[in-house]
Design a protein around this motif. Structure first.
Motif, PDB file in Angstrom:
ATOM      1  N   LYS A 210       0.824  -1.216   0.000  1.00  0.00           N
ATOM      2  CA  LYS A 210       0.000   0.000   0.000  1.00  0.00           C
ATOM      3  C   LYS A 210       0.854   1.261   0.000  1.00  0.00           C
ATOM      4  O   LYS A 210       0.587   2.221  -0.727  1.00  0.00           O
TER       5      LYS A 210
ATOM      6  N   ARG B 282      -6.828   0.612  -5.775  1.00  0.00           N
ATOM      7  CA  ARG B 282      -6.999   0.339  -4.347  1.00  0.00           C
ATOM      8  C   ARG B 282      -8.473   0.146  -3.997  1.00  0.00           C
ATOM      9  O   ARG B 282      -8.830   0.170  -2.822  1.00  0.00           O
TER      10      ARG B 282
ATOM     11  N   HIS C  75      -8.162  -0.115  -0.127  1.00  0.00           N
ATOM     12  CA  HIS C  75      -8.287   0.936   0.874  1.00  0.00           C
ATOM     13  C   HIS C  75      -9.001   0.387   2.104  1.00  0.00           C
ATOM     14  O   HIS C  75     -10.012  -0.318   2.008  1.00  0.00           O
TER      15      HIS C  75
END
Length: 730
Positions: free
Chosen positions: A473, A578, A621
């Motif tokens: 990430k 994401r 996310h």
């Protein structure tokens, strides 16, 4: 399409609005008879120079001094087929350069002079670019002489600089390095309107109709304009409040502030004249709609005199702004502020403002007979430099301090013409300014880490508490800010640790800070930017990837080197990589996914393999499990595609927005997976599915891993101009 009004009989995109398919109206929509040359480019843009052509190397071999001398000579070499106003082409080439660069918009970095797009439709045929086809033809002998050593894109801007110099104006510098493209850039959304700018067409800011700002990434106030309508909003010369608002909004979206607005307006309009001394109804089609015999010339007048010289009609406004239109002076502010003005109409019927009781010495020479004097004029946009309190304060400052005006104009012009070039390391030539400017996103030169340091930091990261998901990430959040449009963003500089990026919701600020703090404590003498990317390498190796490349040498930027307001524009409203879409929008998720992939410079297969890999690696996310179609979380597998194409699944929407879906087992009816539009499109779209099936089929897992690592590395290194350009700055 009507050549005069620009009206079309029907709108091929009616009702779609927004970023319809990212492209809005296409060239074929505007000009149905246009030759469809793209049929010969099924595998991407054409380039007659070949893949091995190195423009930077060719530019460095240019006889720079001789080229500038030839451009200086061109300025006063008036040609009978398009004679020069006042015997000087300088103002014409300033307008050409300005309009080449002025399409830039900071929201998505698209537009600008970086690839010479003014040569192609739709820009070559925008009403605001009227007759600039002649400026490009005037430059052709120079381009022909210097060939591959100077691109059209660089030549446009250099000609503008030389034009200013030749008339005594200030220049801050010039950087070359804009390689040409050879066809229209088709991923740019120019708007959804079915008319060009003309009287009665609604502007893109119309509070009375619920439009409080310009739509999406657009910057110009109407279709076919570079900035604003010079006659006022929608052609209304009495709407001062709207005219000042339009100026601020459109220039802001092109990365300019109030002082830069005044400096550019006054500096540009110090030179030359506007053209409206004729009948606009006799003008022929724009270049893209012309016949073969016109050879790319547009707006040819049907009047007996040919519509050239003193009879030229371009904007429809007629006259010079100052009494010294062929040289730099302070007269713009003096004439604007000292005289009262009255509204008049040009011979072509355009609204403009004329000084009341103007003294003869303040009148301009007639462009074709210097013994005659004619009144100067101002447009409605110009009048805002006097009528708007904020603009007026700056105008009075510049009038009283001419050196401040010179410096402000030179810097604003340099920014206008170089804003889309990216980091200064990409600039070439002997006139590149030494000063680092904040809008260039400066990054201190990094140090290449030794092999032993790389091994040491890798081992520390691998032994830390950081998970594969956290490392992936963070590395992705840092590098994926890059956009090929204006070469901004990317991992170099580690701006993910600075405002505003550290606070973007898409980056999960609380979790991000934990990861960055840990990496900062482990990196030793390595830059944080390198440690972030190296963390991604460690995560991929933990996930089962092999031979993951790493090229160090990135630097770390400071907060003082970061233009927060400018970077604010780069915050993604959604990020399919994401699986992030916080709010309902008027654009489909999958279309925004394509747009983001395009800005990253990804191909369709690269986008596909990255989405599939990021899903199984846990890059979503938050803790969102949508699209995480695997029971081997954190491992680099092809499970996303295998399970998406599993026909034992039945997918159904779970909400009214058709954004979220659930899969149940056909036989048992039990719930198996959750996904979003950004996931299911890889099964519903035939082209995306065709690529995904390559990775899902038997034997596809190793290819999937190899292709993922290659695409991942491309994103991580997308902004490494410090490596690719270093040989040209030795």
């Amino acid at each position: 399409m009507d050549a005069k009004t620009g009206e079309m009989s029907g709108c091929p995109m009616h009702g779609d609005g927004g970023m319809r398919a990212l492209l809005g109206r296409t060239n074929k929509d505007w000009w149905p008879e246009m030759l469809a040359t793209e049929i010969l480019n099924p595998n991407g843009p054409s380039n007659p120079m070949g893949d091995d052509f190195d423009y930077a190397e060719a530019f460095n071999a240019l006889d720079y001094k001789a080229l500038k001398e030839d451009l200086h000579a061109l300025m006063t070499d008036s040609q009978p087929w398009w004679p020069a106003d006042y015997g000087h082409y300088g103002p014409f080439f300033i307008r050409m350069a300005w309009h080449a660069a002025g399409t830039y918009r900071t929201a998505d970095g698209r537009g600008g002079a970086n690839s010479g797009q003014q040569r192609f439709a739709p820009l070559d045929s925008w009403p605001d670019n009227g007759n600039l086809d002649k400026a490009r033809r005037l430059l052709w002998p120079v381009k022909q002489k210097y060939g591959q050593h100077i691109s059209w894109a660089d030549l446009f801007i250099m000609a503008g600089n030389v034009a200013i110099e030749s008339m005594g104006g200030p220049i801050f510098g010039f950087g070359g390095g804009r390689a040409d493209v050879f066809e229209p850039e088709r991923d740019i959304y120019w708007g959804s309107e079915d008319k060009w700018v003309n009287e009665g067409v609604q502007t893109r800011i119309a509070p009375e109709h619920g439009f409080e700002q310009i739509e999406g990434p657009l910057a110009a106030i109407q279709m076919g304009l570079i900035y604003v309508n010079p006659e006022g909003p929608g052609g209304n010369p009495h709407d001062d409040e709207g005219a000042a608002r339009d100026l601020r909004e459109t220039f802001k979206r092109m990365a300019m502030n109030d002082e830069e607005i005044v400096a550019l307006t006054a500096g540009g309009h110090t030179f030359g004249k506007a053209h409206g001394n004729g009948d606009a109804s006799t003008l022929g089609a724009a270049p893209a709609g012309g016949d073969l015999a016109a050879q790319g010339f547009g707006w040819v007048s049907g009047e007996e005199h040919g519509g050239i010289g003193e009879h030229t009609v371009t904007s429809g406004i007629e006259g010079a702004w100052t009494n010294t239109p062929d040289r730099w002076s302070e007269n713009y502010f003096r004439l604007l502020l000292d005289y009262d003005y009255e509204l008049v109409q040009s011979p072509a019927g355009a609204n403009q403002w004329q000084p009341i009781d103007q003294k003869e010495e303040d009148m301009a020479p007639a462009a074709w007979d210097s013994s005659k004097k004619v009144p100067t004029m101002m447009t409605t946009a110009d009048m805002q430099m006097k009528r708007d309190p904020g603009f007026r304060k700056i105008s009075e400052k510049f009038r009283n301090d001419h050196e401040a005006f010179r410096d402000a104009f030179a810097r604003a012009w340099f920014k206008l013409t170089h804003r889309d070039m990216g980091p200064k390391i990409r600039y070439l030539g002997p006139e590149v300014p030494q000063e680092d400017l904040i809008w260039q996103d400066p990054v201190p030169e990094g140090t290449m880490p030794s092999d032993s340091l790389i091994s040491e930091v890798k081992a520390k990261i691998a032994d830390s508490s950081l998970t594969v998901s956290q490392l992936i990430k963070t590395a992705w959040a840092s590098a994926s800010t890059y956009r090929k449009s204006d070469h901004r963003g990317g991992a170099n500089g580690a701006r993910i640790a600075l405002s505003p990026q550290k606070d973007w919701d898409v980056n999960e600020p609380a979790n991000l800070q934990k990861v960055l703090s840990t990496l900062d404590g482990l990196r030793g003498d390595m830059s944080l930017a390198d440690a972030i990317v190296l963390g991604g390498v460690v995560a991929l190796e933990k996930a089962g990837a092999t031979d993951v490349p790493f090229t160090g040498g990135r630097g770390d930027a400071t907060q003082e080197q970061t233009d927060v307001e400018s970077f604010d524009w780069m915050e993604p409203e959604a990020d399919a990589f994401r699986n992030y879409r916080p709010k309902k929008m008027g654009v489909k998720t999958e279309e925004m996914m394509l747009d983001r992939a395009s800005l990253l410079g990804l191909s369709l297969p690269e986008m596909t393999v990255l989405i599939g890999g990021l899903r199984v690696l846990g890059a979503n996310h938050g803790e969102r499990g949508h699209g995480h179609l695997t029971e081997r979380s954190g491992q680099l597998t092809n499970d996303f595609f295998v399970h998406l194409y599993d026909m034992t699944n039945v997918w159904k929407s779970t909400d009214d927005s058709d954004e979220e879906y659930v899969a149940t087992d056909r036989a048992e009816g039990r719930e198996k997976w959750h996904a979003t539009r950004a996931d299911l499109v890889f099964g519903s779209n035939a082209e995306l599915r065709a690529v995904g099936e390559v990775y899902a089929q038997k034997g596809g897992e190793e290819k999937f891993k190899k292709d993922f690592v290659k695409a991942w590395t491309k994103v991580m290194d997308a902004d490494r101009f410090d490596i690719s350009y270093r040989k040209y700055h030795s």
